[in-house]
Design an enzyme around this catalytic site. Sequence first.
Site: not given
Ligand code: UT7
Length: 323
Positions: A118, A250, A280
């Site tokens: 990225c 980004h 992204n």
């Molecule tokens: O380009 C390179 C750099 N990349 C990034 O910058 C990405 C950085 N990370 C992020 O943008 C965020 O961490 C995410 C968007 C990937 C995830 O958001 P989050 O608020 O950190 O969520 P999380 O990973 O802590 O997940 C929260 C919950 C989980 O469920 P439980 O364990 O709390 O029951 C996940 O299983 O959301 C669940 N989850 C989803 N639910 C519905 C994960 N993906 C999805 C989904 N739809 N697509």
Amino acid sequence: MTVAAARRAVIQGVGSALPKRRVDNAELAAQVDTTDEWIVERTGIRTRYIAGEGETTATLAAEACRKALEQAGMEAGEIGLVVLATATPDQTFPSSATRVQTMLGIGDCIAFDVHAVCTGFLYALSVADAMLRAGNADTALVIGAETFSRILDWEDRATCVLFGDGAGAVVLKAEEGTRGILATRLHADGRHNDMLYVDGGPSTTGTVGKLRMKGREVFRHAVVNLADVLTEVLGAAGLSAEEVDWVVPHQANARIIDATARKLGLSPERVVLTVDRHANTSAASVPLALDVAVQDGRIKQGDLVVLEAMGGGFTWGAAALRF
Ligand code: UT7
């Protein structure tokens, strides 16, 4: 005594290209266990573009370059350097940059790919800037182009909803004056390989592999690293945050972009946001966003613009330029 004006890499034109097919969150929710609400609330993403048959990293890159050259009022034959940032090349080798060179009909030139995921466009811009200032070439195409849809695990809802395909390009020309790239700063910390990676490769599995990410950990590092490198690049250019006209970040997550801007005291009106429509697109994300803000008239000649990105490796970087 007169002081010689600095030779700088000045952006002459910007262009971008997207695949024909646009996919909204509802379409993904019909395939994996997710919802439009979750995706919008956690990331800001509403749509992304997915490459179809005949659309590759190099074809998208070439289309973006044609538009950038047109805006610059230059011919492809005038280009002396092609630097293409991608983690999804058409082939393991030769470089996609050489494919773009051929597609554009550019004769003998310097052409190579840069791989910093990225952060790729920032790495490519920095390398091209150094080569133009050193006199290796007078003109360059700097491209970020990706087809991440082809390395996604379409059954993993935690990653497949986050990415899209596309390309963005800038034409640079070495000029003496006050416009151009003022400073760039790049970083890498390979200890974080397991937080964002592809589980395959030519020298390990012999396969292309699929993207894997520990999203929460990446998020945490992103805000800290991006705020730090923005401060660093402004310091290197002798500028303060108040002087910045536009930040082109980004486009991974609207919450990361907001948090970084808030940490630096930058007002949200000065931040270009396209993650809602492109998702992204890795190395393509910064030049795609730059193109949107240039074509809609927000970024104008003479504006002070700061670019930043962070991604797999980890890698991160920023550039400050007078547009
Ligand atoms: O380009 C390179 C750099 N990349 C990034 O910058 C990405 C950085 N990370 C992020 O943008 C965020 O961490 C995410 C968007 C990937 C995830 O958001 P989050 O608020 O950190 O969520 P999380 O990973 O802590 O997940 C929260 C919950 C989980 O469920 P439980 O364990 O709390 O029951 C996940 O299983 O959301 C669940 N989850 C989803 N639910 C519905 C994960 N993906 C999805 C989904 N739809 N697509």
